[in-house]
Design a protein around this motif. Sequence first.
Motif, mmCIF file in Angstrom:
data_model
loop_
_atom_site.group_PDB
_atom_site.id
_atom_site.type_symbol
_atom_site.label_atom_id
_atom_site.label_comp_id
_atom_site.label_asym_id
_atom_site.label_seq_id
_atom_site.Cartn_x
_atom_site.Cartn_y
_atom_site.Cartn_z
ATOM 1 N N GLU A 36 0.837 -1.196 0.000
ATOM 2 C CA GLU A 36 0.000 0.000 0.000
ATOM 3 C C GLU A 36 0.873 1.246 0.000
ATOM 4 O OE1 GLU A 36 -2.829 0.231 3.205
ATOM 5 O OE2 GLU A 36 -4.109 1.554 2.008
ATOM 6 N N GLU A 37 1.853 1.294 0.889
ATOM 7 C CA GLU A 37 2.708 2.464 1.002
ATOM 8 C C GLU A 37 4.140 2.066 0.650
ATOM 9 O OE1 GLU A 37 1.832 5.504 1.555
ATOM 10 O OE2 GLU A 37 -0.224 5.309 2.306
ATOM 11 N N ASP B 32 -10.099 -3.465 -3.756
ATOM 12 C CA ASP B 32 -9.030 -3.202 -2.790
ATOM 13 C C ASP B 32 -8.062 -4.384 -2.839
ATOM 14 O OD1 ASP B 32 -10.270 -5.257 -1.470
ATOM 15 O OD2 ASP B 32 -10.703 -4.133 0.350
ATOM 16 N N GLU B 33 -7.110 -4.417 -1.899
ATOM 17 C CA GLU B 33 -6.081 -5.451 -1.969
ATOM 18 C C GLU B 33 -6.649 -6.857 -1.772
ATOM 19 O OE1 GLU B 33 -6.466 -3.317 0.403
ATOM 20 O OE2 GLU B 33 -6.241 -4.271 2.368
ATOM 21 N N TRP B 70 -8.977 1.010 -8.642
ATOM 22 C CA TRP B 70 -9.065 1.231 -7.193
ATOM 23 C C TRP B 70 -8.735 2.692 -6.848
ATOM 24 C CZ3 TRP B 70 -5.192 -1.786 -3.501
ATOM 25 C CH2 TRP B 70 -5.308 -1.288 -2.201
ATOM 26 N N SER B 76 -16.782 5.684 -6.055
ATOM 27 C CA SER B 76 -16.071 4.975 -5.000
ATOM 28 C C SER B 76 -16.910 4.806 -3.740
ATOM 29 C CB SER B 76 -14.782 5.731 -4.650
ATOM 30 O OG SER B 76 -15.112 6.985 -4.092
ATOM 31 N N SER B 78 -16.510 4.486 0.610
ATOM 32 C CA SER B 78 -15.577 4.724 1.711
ATOM 33 C C SER B 78 -15.849 3.709 2.806
ATOM 34 C CB SER B 78 -15.746 6.135 2.262
ATOM 35 O OG SER B 78 -15.283 7.058 1.317
ATOM 36 N N THR B 79 -14.791 3.102 3.317
ATOM 37 C CA THR B 79 -14.952 2.114 4.388
ATOM 38 C C THR B 79 -15.095 2.857 5.721
ATOM 39 O OG1 THR B 79 -12.599 1.987 4.853
ATOM 40 C CG2 THR B 79 -13.449 0.497 3.162
ATOM 41 N N SER B 81 -13.188 2.820 8.131
ATOM 42 C CA SER B 81 -11.911 3.403 8.564
ATOM 43 C C SER B 81 -11.475 4.554 7.651
ATOM 44 C CB SER B 81 -10.833 2.323 8.614
ATOM 45 O OG SER B 81 -10.672 1.764 7.329
ATOM 46 N N ARG B 83 -11.055 4.527 4.256
ATOM 47 C CA ARG B 83 -10.332 4.225 3.018
ATOM 48 C C ARG B 83 -11.282 4.373 1.837
ATOM 49 N NH1 ARG B 83 -8.272 -1.378 2.733
ATOM 50 N NH2 ARG B 83 -6.616 -0.651 1.379
ATOM 51 N N LYS B 84 -10.728 4.865 0.746
ATOM 52 C CA LYS B 84 -11.541 5.030 -0.456
ATOM 53 C C LYS B 84 -11.273 3.851 -1.391
ATOM 54 C CE LYS B 84 -11.744 7.940 -4.573
ATOM 55 N NZ LYS B 84 -11.003 7.078 -5.496
ATOM 56 N N LEU B 85 -12.373 3.176 -1.771
ATOM 57 C CA LEU B 85 -12.218 2.048 -2.691
ATOM 58 C C LEU B 85 -12.906 2.370 -4.009
ATOM 59 C CD1 LEU B 85 -13.057 -0.954 -0.320
ATOM 60 C CD2 LEU B 85 -10.900 0.252 -0.609
#
Lengths: 128, 188
Positions: A36-37, B32-33, B70, B76, B78-79, B81, B83-85
Amino acid sequence: MEDIHISGFKDEYMQPTVDFVEATGECCISGESFMEETGVFYSPLVEWVKAYAKRHQKIDFAFSLTYYNTSTSKWLLAILKELREMEKAGGQVAVTWHYTPDDTDMRDDIMDYMVDTGLKIDLVPFSE
Amino acid sequence: MEKIDDKYDFSLYEYHNLLQQNILVSYKGPIDERIMNVIGENIELVTNDGNDKAKSKIFKIFMELAQNVWLYSAESLSTASGRKLGMGTLVIGEFGDAYTFVTGNVVRNTDIEPVIEKCEIINSLDRDSLREYRREQRRLAGTKKNSGNIGLIQVALTAESPLDIELTPVSDEESFFSIAVKIKKTGR
């Protein structure tokens, strides 16, 4: 300066294994790289090489990555540039890059790193 | 049993049939990942006709293009937490001696113009010039974060085929942007 030892993993993200040893000048980055980073992981590695080059004359650097994304590729270039600086300052720099024999895309990329940095990189295919 | 009246405004059977034709994997939704990990692993399973090289090429292309959706989709989620997906569509197809990989997502028209220009440059270059272009862009990028454009050069080099791009307007401000690439089952 402290040695760097980071265990790699391959999960949702892929982190390479890193072993940088000051006493021997043997450094290795191996595995796969997608995170990610990317900068958070790689900038301390670039800084380590920079600091090492100020104290030592000899380094033996090995890349052994089977996959890295383009975001990682910029940081690999940053490391290679530091190695080239060390060489220009009179250091003895040996760089080896292990790659999968049929991965011609990666071989091309390594050749391009040589053109970019002026460093000689020993291309060594992984033995099957 | 009671039927759900408003279940779908399309026939799932037709949708399924459409996907039966040459489609190995399709996904629509947030990326996302975790999604990338699951689809990435499935690529290995569904591309049995290809040699190892073709499999590795599709995987690399998938990793770059999925990440672009992504990070850069105008649609998009937003979760919790924060995060933008980015949302988008990924399709891996099989046509004769080649695989195709297509991604699509909504983009703002103002954001996409430079990307299209980049794609046109990429498509006008032969392999050696493309490698030179990648070197130049990598040099210019330094260690800055945004590397979407190097990703596109990488995709064209890996696929050894042009980037087949399509832009379909969806409103005054937005369009649906898709990139398709072809990967030979028995690559170089």
